[in-house]
Design a protein around this motif. Structure first.
Motif, PDB file in Angstrom:
ATOM      1  N   PHE A   6       0.790  -1.235   0.000  1.00  0.00           N
ATOM      2  CA  PHE A   6       0.000   0.000   0.000  1.00  0.00           C
ATOM      3  C   PHE A   6       0.825   1.289   0.000  1.00  0.00           C
ATOM      4  O   PHE A   6       0.243   2.376   0.055  1.00  0.00           O
ATOM      5  N   ASN A   7       2.174   1.187  -0.054  1.00  0.00           N
ATOM      6  CA  ASN A   7       2.913   2.442  -0.192  1.00  0.00           C
ATOM      7  C   ASN A   7       2.887   2.875  -1.654  1.00  0.00           C
ATOM      8  O   ASN A   7       2.339   2.197  -2.532  1.00  0.00           O
ATOM      9  N   ILE A   8       3.461   4.026  -1.975  1.00  0.00           N
ATOM     10  CA  ILE A   8       3.330   4.606  -3.318  1.00  0.00           C
ATOM     11  C   ILE A   8       3.929   3.698  -4.388  1.00  0.00           C
ATOM     12  O   ILE A   8       3.377   3.570  -5.492  1.00  0.00           O
ATOM     13  N   VAL A   9       5.043   3.030  -4.074  1.00  0.00           N
ATOM     14  CA  VAL A   9       5.674   2.132  -5.055  1.00  0.00           C
ATOM     15  C   VAL A   9       4.765   0.943  -5.333  1.00  0.00           C
ATOM     16  O   VAL A   9       4.559   0.552  -6.488  1.00  0.00           O
ATOM     17  N   TRP A  10       4.210   0.370  -4.280  1.00  0.00           N
ATOM     18  CA  TRP A  10       3.287  -0.768  -4.424  1.00  0.00           C
ATOM     19  C   TRP A  10       2.079  -0.357  -5.265  1.00  0.00           C
ATOM     20  O   TRP A  10       1.654  -1.089  -6.169  1.00  0.00           O
ATOM     21  N   LEU A  11       1.522   0.807  -4.967  1.00  0.00           N
ATOM     22  CA  LEU A  11       0.354   1.293  -5.711  1.00  0.00           C
ATOM     23  C   LEU A  11       0.693   1.531  -7.183  1.00  0.00           C
ATOM     24  O   LEU A  11      -0.126   1.255  -8.077  1.00  0.00           O
ATOM     25  N   LEU A  12       1.897   2.032  -7.451  1.00  0.00           N
ATOM     26  CA  LEU A  12       2.319   2.262  -8.834  1.00  0.00           C
ATOM     27  C   LEU A  12       2.464   0.945  -9.588  1.00  0.00           C
ATOM     28  O   LEU A  12       2.113   0.864 -10.777  1.00  0.00           O
ATOM     29  N   VAL A  13       2.978  -0.069  -8.908  1.00  0.00           N
ATOM     30  CA  VAL A  13       3.111  -1.392  -9.541  1.00  0.00           C
ATOM     31  C   VAL A  13       1.733  -1.940  -9.901  1.00  0.00           C
ATOM     32  O   VAL A  13       1.506  -2.417 -11.026  1.00  0.00           O
ATOM     33  N   ILE A  14       0.792  -1.865  -8.957  1.00  0.00           N
ATOM     34  CA  ILE A  14      -0.575  -2.328  -9.230  1.00  0.00           C
ATOM     35  C   ILE A  14      -1.192  -1.521 -10.370  1.00  0.00           C
ATOM     36  O   ILE A  14      -1.815  -2.079 -11.287  1.00  0.00           O
ATOM     37  N   ALA A  15      -1.003  -0.192 -10.322  1.00  0.00           N
ATOM     38  CA  ALA A  15      -1.555   0.681 -11.358  1.00  0.00           C
ATOM     39  C   ALA A  15      -0.970   0.357 -12.730  1.00  0.00           C
ATOM     40  O   ALA A  15      -1.668   0.430 -13.750  1.00  0.00           O
TER      41      ALA A  15
END
Length: 245
Positions: A6-15
């Protein structure tokens, strides 16, 4: 570029993978079925090759690698193979299983990653392999819906629950057979007591037996299917009212 759930890097990967799914859907939605089948096959085989290379890298990395613990017997990794078969055969049993379990399993794997795959740089080769393979599994599971292989229905529960039992039990038995042959304690979440995942630990407190402790998850899967189909029906209803207005 540290990745944690749920950090920004994780969210970017999901996105990134959701965006790729949308792009592929737009590009292939109106193509002939044979074109869709070829794309799904090529993407699936590419992911299997990527998975093998990623496992080879783990064997030479500083990761604690044990070959028998790295076989594709987790539910999300099983889908690497089943999605290709489902797309080619149009088998309802497999299509329902992969379309629902692959996205959910991939998201759970990336959310509750083992310590080696979280809290460090996304650019570590083991992280690229882990999040890359699971991201493509997530993508292909959704594509089964968006490219028309699977049409959501509440009746899917009839197919999904037996599919879960047959496939997960088969993997459980094969996994334990390997354990007996090579005398290696495996770490698949349904063949040992869970560690570090609060929900599974709670199930284990209720039913402290390998494999059987996951029985309460069937209720979650039913709720998941009903929620997903409910949202789709709601969107269709809104669209129909907009067209009539």
């Amino acid at each position: 570029m540290i990745i944690k759930a749920f950090n920004i890097v994780w969210l970017l990967v999901i996105a990134l993978f959701i965006g790729a799914t949308i792009f592929v859907t737009i590009k292939f939605k109106n193509k002939e079925q044979i074109t869709k089948d070829k794309f799904m096959t090529i993407l699936g085989i590419s992911n299997i090759v990527f998975f093998l290379l990623y496992k080879v890298w783990l064997s030479i990395d500083d990761y604690n690698f044990v070959f028998w613990k790295e076989l594709p017997l987790q539910l999300c990794n099983i889908n690497m193979f089943l999605i290709i078969i489902a797309a080619r055969s149009k088998n309802k049993f497999l299509t329902v299983f992969s379309s629902y379990v692959a996205p959910l399993g991939a998201i759970m794997a990336m959310t509750f990653a083992e310590p080696a795959f979280t809290g460090n740089s996304i650019f570590l080769l083991r992280n690229i392999g882990f999040y890359g393979t699971h991201g493509i599994i997530l993508m292909m599971g959704i594509l089964l819906f968006t490219l028309g292989y699977q049409k959501p229905s509440f009746k899917d529960i009839i197919y999904l629950l037996p599919a879960l039992v047959v496939i997960s039990l088969s993997a459980y038995l094969v996994n334990n057979l390997f354990g007996l042959i090579v005398n290696c304690k495996t770490n698949y979440f349904y063949t040992c007591s869970p560690a570090g995942i609060g929900l599974l630990e709670m199930f284990w407190e209720w039913i402290p037996l390998e494999y059987l402790y996951l029985l309460p998850a069937s209720v979650i899967f039913i709720a998941y299917i009903c929620g997903l189909n409910g949202c789709i029906l709601l969107v269709k209803l809104i669209k129909s009212k907009i067209k009539k207005a």
